[in-house]
Design a protein around this motif. Structure first.
Motif, PDB file in Angstrom:
ATOM      1  N   ALA A 129      33.946  21.374 -43.553  1.00 60.07           N
ATOM      2  CA  ALA A 129      33.051  20.589 -44.395  1.00 60.07           C
ATOM      3  C   ALA A 129      32.588  21.450 -45.561  1.00 60.07           C
ATOM      4  N   ALA A 130      32.175  20.790 -46.634  1.00 55.21           N
ATOM      5  CA  ALA A 130      31.669  21.499 -47.807  1.00 55.21           C
ATOM      6  C   ALA A 130      30.606  20.651 -48.486  1.00 55.21           C
TER       7      ALA A 130
ATOM      8  N   SER B 197      37.164  18.862 -56.740  1.00 57.72           N
ATOM      9  CA  SER B 197      38.262  17.973 -56.337  1.00 57.72           C
ATOM     10  C   SER B 197      39.238  18.709 -55.430  1.00 57.72           C
ATOM     11  N   ALA B 198      39.568  19.948 -55.796  1.00 55.91           N
ATOM     12  CA  ALA B 198      40.482  20.749 -54.983  1.00 55.91           C
ATOM     13  C   ALA B 198      39.870  21.082 -53.626  1.00 55.91           C
ATOM     14  N   VAL B 199      38.598  21.436 -53.606  1.00 53.59           N
ATOM     15  CA  VAL B 199      37.925  21.787 -52.350  1.00 53.59           C
ATOM     16  C   VAL B 199      37.823  20.562 -51.449  1.00 53.59           C
ATOM     17  N   SER B 200      37.353  19.449 -51.973  1.00 54.35           N
ATOM     18  CA  SER B 200      37.144  18.259 -51.146  1.00 54.35           C
ATOM     19  C   SER B 200      38.454  17.696 -50.610  1.00 54.35           C
ATOM     20  N   ALA B 201      39.545  17.909 -51.315  1.00 48.71           N
ATOM     21  CA  ALA B 201      40.845  17.438 -50.837  1.00 48.71           C
ATOM     22  C   ALA B 201      41.435  18.361 -49.777  1.00 48.71           C
ATOM     23  N   SER B 202      40.897  19.571 -49.627  1.00 49.35           N
ATOM     24  CA  SER B 202      41.501  20.577 -48.749  1.00 49.35           C
ATOM     25  C   SER B 202      40.609  21.058 -47.611  1.00 49.35           C
ATOM     26  N   VAL B 203      39.488  20.416 -47.357  1.00 47.73           N
ATOM     27  CA  VAL B 203      38.574  20.935 -46.329  1.00 47.73           C
ATOM     28  C   VAL B 203      39.134  20.824 -44.921  1.00 47.73           C
ATOM     29  N   GLY B 204      40.076  19.939 -44.687  1.00 49.25           N
ATOM     30  CA  GLY B 204      40.659  19.803 -43.352  1.00 49.25           C
ATOM     31  C   GLY B 204      39.610  19.404 -42.336  1.00 49.25           C
TER      32      GLY B 204
ATOM     33  N   HIS C 186      27.057  16.710 -53.616  1.00 49.19           N
ATOM     34  CA  HIS C 186      28.331  16.107 -53.208  1.00 49.19           C
ATOM     35  C   HIS C 186      28.698  16.707 -51.856  1.00 49.19           C
ATOM     36  N   THR C 187      29.281  15.899 -50.967  1.00 47.94           N
ATOM     37  CA  THR C 187      29.724  16.408 -49.676  1.00 47.94           C
ATOM     38  C   THR C 187      31.177  16.020 -49.435  1.00 47.94           C
ATOM     39  N   ALA C 188      31.847  16.807 -48.600  1.00 46.24           N
ATOM     40  CA  ALA C 188      33.227  16.524 -48.200  1.00 46.24           C
ATOM     41  C   ALA C 188      33.391  16.941 -46.753  1.00 46.24           C
ATOM     42  N   GLY C 189      34.182  16.188 -46.008  1.00 48.87           N
ATOM     43  CA  GLY C 189      34.402  16.493 -44.603  1.00 48.87           C
ATOM     44  C   GLY C 189      33.362  15.824 -43.732  1.00 48.87           C
ATOM     45  N   GLU C 190      33.576  15.924 -42.427  1.00 55.72           N
ATOM     46  CA  GLU C 190      32.654  15.326 -41.462  1.00 55.72           C
ATOM     47  C   GLU C 190      31.412  16.194 -41.341  1.00 55.72           C
ATOM     48  N   ARG C 191      30.283  15.594 -41.624  1.00 58.16           N
ATOM     49  CA  ARG C 191      29.011  16.313 -41.570  1.00 58.16           C
ATOM     50  C   ARG C 191      28.012  15.534 -40.747  1.00 58.16           C
ATOM     51  N   ARG C 192      27.119  16.240 -40.146  1.00 61.98           N
ATOM     52  CA  ARG C 192      26.024  15.637 -39.396  1.00 61.98           C
ATOM     53  C   ARG C 192      25.041  14.955 -40.334  1.00 61.98           C
ATOM     54  N   ARG C 193      24.883  15.516 -41.482  1.00 67.32           N
ATOM     55  CA  ARG C 193      23.975  14.969 -42.487  1.00 67.32           C
ATOM     56  C   ARG C 193      24.795  14.309 -43.593  1.00 67.32           C
ATOM     57  N   THR C 194      24.330  13.149 -44.042  1.00 64.63           N
ATOM     58  CA  THR C 194      25.007  12.462 -45.137  1.00 64.63           C
ATOM     59  C   THR C 194      24.010  12.223 -46.262  1.00 64.63           C
TER      60      THR C 194
ATOM     61  N   ASP D  84      16.955   4.319 -54.199  1.00 71.35           N
ATOM     62  CA  ASP D  84      16.354   4.014 -55.502  1.00 71.35           C
ATOM     63  C   ASP D  84      16.556   5.140 -56.516  1.00 71.35           C
ATOM     64  N   GLY D  85      17.769   5.680 -56.570  1.00 76.36           N
ATOM     65  CA  GLY D  85      18.085   6.724 -57.536  1.00 76.36           C
ATOM     66  C   GLY D  85      17.831   8.138 -57.058  1.00 76.36           C
ATOM     67  N   LEU D  86      17.236   8.309 -55.897  1.00 73.59           N
ATOM     68  CA  LEU D  86      17.014   9.643 -55.332  1.00 73.59           C
ATOM     69  C   LEU D  86      18.049   9.899 -54.252  1.00 73.59           C
ATOM     70  N   GLN D  87      18.592  11.096 -54.228  1.00 74.51           N
ATOM     71  CA  GLN D  87      19.516  11.464 -53.170  1.00 74.51           C
ATOM     72  C   GLN D  87      18.713  12.038 -52.009  1.00 74.51           C
ATOM     73  N   LEU D  88      18.841  11.404 -50.845  1.00 75.60           N
ATOM     74  CA  LEU D  88      18.150  11.847 -49.644  1.00 75.60           C
ATOM     75  C   LEU D  88      19.181  12.168 -48.574  1.00 75.60           C
ATOM     76  N   ILE D  89      18.784  12.947 -47.584  1.00 78.05           N
ATOM     77  CA  ILE D  89      19.674  13.323 -46.486  1.00 78.05           C
ATOM     78  C   ILE D  89      19.338  12.467 -45.273  1.00 78.05           C
ATOM     79  N   GLN D  90      20.375  11.857 -44.687  1.00 84.13           N
ATOM     80  CA  GLN D  90      20.210  11.025 -43.499  1.00 84.13           C
ATOM     81  C   GLN D  90      20.980  11.663 -42.354  1.00 84.13           C
ATOM     82  N   MET D  91      20.311  11.789 -41.228  1.00 81.25           N
ATOM     83  CA  MET D  91      20.969  12.309 -40.025  1.00 81.25           C
ATOM     84  C   MET D  91      21.765  11.189 -39.382  1.00 81.25           C
ATOM     85  N   SER D  92      22.928  11.522 -38.877  1.00 77.72           N
ATOM     86  CA  SER D  92      23.763  10.556 -38.189  1.00 77.72           C
ATOM     87  C   SER D  92      23.129  10.186 -36.854  1.00 77.72           C
ATOM     88  N   ALA D  93      22.991   8.888 -36.597  1.00 78.39           N
ATOM     89  CA  ALA D  93      22.410   8.430 -35.333  1.00 78.39           C
ATOM     90  C   ALA D  93      23.284   8.845 -34.165  1.00 78.39           C
TER      91      ALA D  93
END
Length: 109
Positions: A56-57, A46-53, A72-80, A85-94
């Motif tokens: 990214a983290a 919580s502290a890190v994600s609120a302070s990334v400016g 979990h991700t915080a900040g602007e990232r190329r990958r989200t 269906d219950g699996l966490q996958l990485i999507q590249m920003s178009a």
């Protein structure tokens, strides 16, 4: 119960790096690992994600799900992280793909 937690940072303020180094080891610049309870992990994230400016983290920790971990991700990232269906996958920003001169992904892929 304590579990291994990994947090990777990019271009975060120095005070965030200082806070992470109090609880975790930094074996490589910007990558922190440590064992801690879920409560400490959640408070620290919580502290890190609120302070990334402008940075990214990303935080990866064990969880009781099909993959065995949660991201979990915080900040602007190329990958989200997206739920599929219950699996966490990485999507590249178009938008990033267009900026890099890569062709768009065809519909249905």
């Amino acid at each position: 119960m304590t579990r291994l937690v990994m947090i990777a940072t990019t271009a975060v303020p120095d005070h965030v790096r200082g806070a992470l180094s109090r609880w975790m080891l930094e074996p490589v610049a910007g990558v922190y690992v440590g064992t801690m309870s879920a409560r400490v992990r959640d408070e620290l994230w919580s502290a890190v994600s609120a302070s990334v400016g402008e940075g990214a983290a990303v935080c990866v920790h064990p969880d009781d799900n099909e993959q065995g971990f949660t991201v979990h991700t915080a900040g602007e990232r190329r990958r989200t992280v997206v739920d599929f269906d219950g699996l966490q996958l990485i999507q590249m920003s178009a938008l990033e793909q267009v900026e890099q001169g890569m062709p768009p992904i065809p519909e249905g892929w």
